[in-house]
Design an enzyme around this catalytic site. Sequence first.
Site, PDB file in Angstrom:
ATOM      1  N   ASP A 107       0.839  -1.198   0.000  1.00  0.00           N
ATOM      2  CA  ASP A 107       0.000   0.000   0.000  1.00  0.00           C
ATOM      3  C   ASP A 107       0.875   1.250   0.000  1.00  0.00           C
ATOM      4  OD1 ASP A 107      -2.408  -1.281  -0.037  1.00  0.00           O
ATOM      5  OD2 ASP A 107      -2.736  -1.161   2.112  1.00  0.00           O
ATOM      6  N   THR A 108       2.024   1.155   0.649  1.00  0.00           N
ATOM      7  CA  THR A 108       2.911   2.312   0.767  1.00  0.00           C
ATOM      8  C   THR A 108       3.709   2.552  -0.501  1.00  0.00           C
ATOM      9  OG1 THR A 108       3.215   1.552   3.031  1.00  0.00           O
ATOM     10  CG2 THR A 108       4.583   3.368   2.328  1.00  0.00           C
TER      11      THR A 108
END
Lengths: 454, 413
Positions: A217-218
Amino acid sequence: MSKTSSDRGPALGSEMSPLPLKGVRITDLTWALASAGNATLLASLGAEVIRIEWPERMDFTRLSETAGVGISSREAQRTPLGPGKKEIPYQKKGSPVPPHANRSGVFNDRNPGKYGITLNMSLAEGREVFKRLVRTSDVVMDGFKAPVMGKWGLDYDGLRAIKEDIIYIQMSGYGNTGPCRNYGSLGPTAQAFSGLGYLHGLPEPHEPTSWSHSYMDTTPPFYGALAVIGALHHRNRTGRGQYIDQAQYEPGLFLNGTALLDFSANGRRSGRHGNRSPYLPAAPHGIYRCAGDDAWIAIAVFNDAEWRSLCACMENPDWTRERRFATLEARIANQDALDALVEQWTIAQDHYALMYRLQEAGVPAGAVQSPEDKVRTDPHLKVRDFFVQLDHSELGTWPFTRHLTPKLSATPAHPGGPTHRGAPCIGEDNRYVYEELLGMSAEEIRAYEDRGVI
Amino acid sequence: MAGTNAKWQAARATPGFFDDMRVVEVGGESVDFCGMLLAGEGADVIKVEPPEGSPSRRIGPFYEDRPDKDRSLFFWTYNRGKRGVTLDLDAARDRQRYLDLVRTADVIIDAQPAGRMNALGLGYDAVKQVNTGAVYCSITPFGLYGPWRDFKGSDLIHQALGGSAYCIGYSQQSPGQWETPPFMAQSWHSYAIAAEHAAVAIAAAFYWRHHPGNRTDGGGRGQFIDVSIHDACAQSTEGTVPRYIYTGRNQVRNAPQQIRCSDGRFIALVITMLRIANLAKLRELLAPAGLDKELEDPRFDTADYVKTPEATQRIAATLGRWAATKTAEEAFHALQRCNVVCAPNRPPEELLDDAQCRERNNFVDIEHPELGRHFTYARHPSLRSEASWRTGPRAPLLGEHDEEVWRQLQSNA
């Protein structure tokens, strides 16, 4: 190496400095973290990001486990909350949205610097309003499953018909082509699908461990942001728009190190190597238990000089002079024994004190830092202003992590972006966007509100 | 969609987004990835190496397991699409050549130890004298200031201090008690993370230099960028830091939720996202195996219960029994059709045969002419309609472009 003041680099810019993407407007239909994070990065660089939400289909991170809970921990800090926003559309309409939807810490941290509006995209009338927004935008981004925008006639061809040079970045789980294009995807599954998670932990028969947080997600937002800035540059030079189709798993294909080439060139299959250094000779190379609960230190010794320094720190016990540890090659061959002996030494020590001692002696070492350590004690992050205070209209002032960490001397990124604020409350900027940007009259806005469009 | 896809194929030959950007990079293994990202976006990236070669040429594995400066798969992976020149920066003549080179550059990426380029008279102050528009990006383990500035870093050390290791590992035996240590994520993530931050910062600075628009704030200038690998890694742990800030709770290190399939492969699952409506579909899937009864507890029909750890563990256990007779591939598609967010956890090389990756053209063979062979690399991090990601050529041999680059510089002088 001598340390002159210029080794620090030039003086850093201040909050008064310009933001490099000022003047770029982004219509943001993203979701959760992996797609929303792209718009957040670009907001921190000055883009005006208008995040579209609809209370009945709310981003689940607004309702995450942290929602509301943070209030109590913050009250313990004895500082006042902000004044709160009373005029929020979902409250007026008596919608089923819980009052803590504006109070999620994770949502706040992941979406600062954005404007927030409500717009019901599932109504044809809502999509007409959306098109007005597209006409004034440089970039449209979404984080839906791939087929969604097309069903609304708002795929790239549809968007281009509204604005010829629009840049559209679609950030779905599996991309807009292929048998999986309709599948759901989240950080933990994207890091599995892309082959990354398989590589961590102990060798078979142990399970792969992957990350317990959503690394995937990052990470994709950086690839998305790089592509969007590139596409803006390209548009400014050529007058042409762009369609970028980014699958959440695809950046992961660049992150699995040499696994693909080792298979392609050497026919070797991937394995897991714990904390060892399989490709750059080093030993000891591991994470060792220290005194206290869940306290660990990483130590990485790449050469004889570092080894001698480590031995000196350990006060040269007899075992360090054994033949089986005499050379780097020998130490690698006898790593299991070496790791056990090193850990016998670390286990009684404070991991931070030991890190300072080893680094002072020239041995690469680092405490395994928890989120708490990074927030509360890491002196380096503190000095480098890793955290920035920002206001949120309901939650008051909180520390935010910088999404883009590099220090730019002339145009420093700032998480507050153009709004100088944390994440928007739901519909917080309806007035600004609908009145000022789109030029709607008060009557028009009220009519849309009454029909459940905005 | 097929039409759009066809357009990408036609776009393959078009130049990248930054085909007007020249990058000079100098430094060890922490510079490689950032230059590769910019090369992929079309930049002309020139890698400056010492005569004996970049330290990253010494990182394995090696082609046919024979260590050699031109056979490092690490170097191949992270340096494709670049040109390579050698310079002995300890010699005055080559320092002048370096300045001649950076005079033509838009971007300099300097991952030498902090202060080294300044000590050689080749740092930002010197570069600015010959190239006022230069975007100068320094990448160092801990950045150029701060109490840990002189700490030694490494991939392992950065993953420990940056906090990702804290979140990778096997589950605790009892609260607070782990039998195994935290683990690093193998495959050089700390350098990748720093490179991602650096590349976005560089792109923004380059954009601001080129497109000041109607602004009067100094756009059109170059600038200096200080990248700290530690800061970037500390930012890479997703919601764990805000969760601590807002709730006071630390992330608990846990093995991921996954079930083992008949072929020994695991499927990663995110069951907390499952909705009640999907449970009905799931029961249908499980019925032939007689496992649907395990999910017939009426409590599963309440949204609050479905989200509890107890419920997700029960569902995972049932799915585990079901998947034991399915391959990971079968289980993946069947579960996704029931809206279970899941994916097979495979070694990267198995993606070469994956239908989704094939459809998206995710891999490319790049020629290594001196070996008479080609090898497989990842093709792109996303598809674009107008400007494709540049995939090659293969990484430069040591000194491969010495003559070409100096000739080019002379003819432009």
